[in-house]
Design an enzyme around this catalytic site. Structure first.
Site, PDB file in Angstrom:
ATOM      1  N   ASP A 193       0.853  -1.195   0.000  1.00 27.94           N
ATOM      2  CA  ASP A 193       0.000   0.000   0.000  1.00 27.94           C
ATOM      3  C   ASP A 193       0.884   1.238   0.000  1.00 27.94           C
ATOM      4  O   ASP A 193       2.113   1.140   0.048  1.00 27.94           O
ATOM      5  CB  ASP A 193      -0.967   0.004   1.183  1.00 27.94           C
ATOM      6  CG  ASP A 193      -2.323   0.608   0.803  1.00 27.94           C
ATOM      7  OD1 ASP A 193      -2.332   1.738   0.276  1.00 27.94           O
ATOM      8  OD2 ASP A 193      -3.363  -0.047   1.014  1.00 27.94           O
ATOM      9  N   HIS A 240     -13.205  -1.042  -7.952  1.00 29.50           N
ATOM     10  CA  HIS A 240     -14.239   0.000  -8.020  1.00 29.50           C
ATOM     11  C   HIS A 240     -13.653   1.413  -7.891  1.00 29.50           C
ATOM     12  O   HIS A 240     -14.317   2.387  -8.217  1.00 29.50           O
ATOM     13  CB  HIS A 240     -15.343  -0.229  -6.981  1.00 29.50           C
ATOM     14  CG  HIS A 240     -14.900  -0.160  -5.553  1.00 29.50           C
ATOM     15  ND1 HIS A 240     -15.025  -1.228  -4.691  1.00 29.50           N
ATOM     16  CD2 HIS A 240     -14.346   0.829  -4.819  1.00 29.50           C
ATOM     17  CE1 HIS A 240     -14.586  -0.897  -3.495  1.00 29.50           C
ATOM     18  NE2 HIS A 240     -14.158   0.363  -3.549  1.00 29.50           N
TER      19      HIS A 240
END
Length: 333
Positions: A193, A240
């Site tokens: 991340d 998404h």
């Protein structure tokens, strides 16, 4: 008569924002935290919170009407629902989720502008993480609260027997990876991340007692190549956030990161072929319009098409039990 019925339906839709606003305001002011200590009077609570008696009384009575607060005589207390979910320290505490939704509540006020311009109302998450790290950290921890509420179905649906190395791309604080570690004791995980997220994820992993099995590394999957040699690549609630072309590139990179026979696992909100149902996914797509430039909610066929173009075979789709809008889409190298 029909016009009147429609009017009431529209009025109901139009005013649904009011109950969440009352909940968020009571949380922000500190009503539930104080009433969770002991029942008290309006005057005493106003003094503790440092707010005017009149306005607090209006808010408290609305909370009583919404079953968030109970009143006995002149004393107020948290309802059983609020005691279980809104008092800090309670096992089911949802305060971080309320803070997250309050942040987005303000952003949604610009929805019409998002539609007019096809531009998100918010800066990209990497920018938000740099400019307001406290809010960004709370956002990730709130997502962990969501995972705790609904992620068990994900773990039960996913079979990873024989897999030893899992790459969690954009894994946040590692909510879904940690859940898989409990079920598969042979599994080792690398979480990737943003640099700003890495300290939070490492702290979270350490608190979970999983530091020996989880490595957290800084990474920007929009620019950095994925490391190789993994049995599983997990993309949990990632697609998404991104437009189709970026998703295609990410899945192609996932293919290259896998060992032969390895598997990519996409855990996502899914739309049906009509792109209208389930309603939760259709509404969540609007959240993506507000939050992420180019973000959207996709159908299983969309994702399967990207998997095929990346070279994946043996595709599968598992829809989680209703009313969940989530699904698991997989493919093998």
């Amino acid at each position: 008569m029909q016009v009147s019925e429609f009017s009431y339906q529209v009025l109901d839709l139009l005013t649904r924002y009011q109950a969440p606003a009352i909940l968020m305001a009571a949380h922000e002011v500190g009503v539930f935290a104080e009433l969770g200590v002991d029942p008290t009077t309006l005057d005493d609570l106003a003094g503790r919170l440092g707010v005017p008696r009149r306005s607090l009384g209006i808010l408290l009575r609305a909370c009583v009407a919404l079953d968030l607060v109970v009143q006995e005589g002149d004393r107020y207390a948290c309802s059983p629902m609020a005691t279980a979910t809104l008092v800090p320290g309670s096992p089911g505490y949802l305060g971080r989720l309320i803070d997250k939704e309050a942040f987005f509540y303000r952003a949604w006020s610009g929805l019409a502008d998002c539609v007019r311009t096809d531009r998100a109302a918010l800066a990209p998450f990497p920018v938000r993480a740099q400019e307001d790290p406290q809010t960004a950290r709370n956002f990730l921890l709130a997502l962990d609260d969501v995972a705790a509420l609904f992620g068990s179905d994900f773990g039960r649906q996913l079979t990873l027997e024989g897999c030893r190395r899992l790459l969690d791309v954009g894994g946040g604080v590692g909510s879904y990876s940690l859940a898989l570690l409990e079920r598969y004791p042979q599994l080792e995980v690398t979480i990737l991340d943003l640099p700003a997220v890495v300290p939070w994820a490492r702290e979270f992993v350490a608190q979970a007692g999983a530091a020996e099995r989880v490595v957290v590394e800084p990474f920007d999957f929009l620019h950095d190549p994925l490391p190789r040699g993994y049995d599983v690549v997990l993309l949990s609630n990632i697609l998404h956030d991104l437009p189709p072309a970026v998703n295609q590139g990410l899945l192609t990179a996932a293919y290259q990161a896998l060992e032969p026979g390895g598997r990519v696992v996409v855990y996502e909100f899914l739309l049906d072929a009509d792109r209208v149902t389930p309603a939760t996914s259709a509404v969540f797509a609007v959240m993506m319009l507000v939050e992420n430039q180019g973000g959207n909610v996709y159908t299983a066929d969309d994702i399967l098409g990207w998997l095929a173009a990346a070279g994946f075979g043996r595709p599968s789709v598992q829809r989680l039990p209703e009313p969940s809008p989530m699904g698991i889409v997989s493919g093998y190298r």
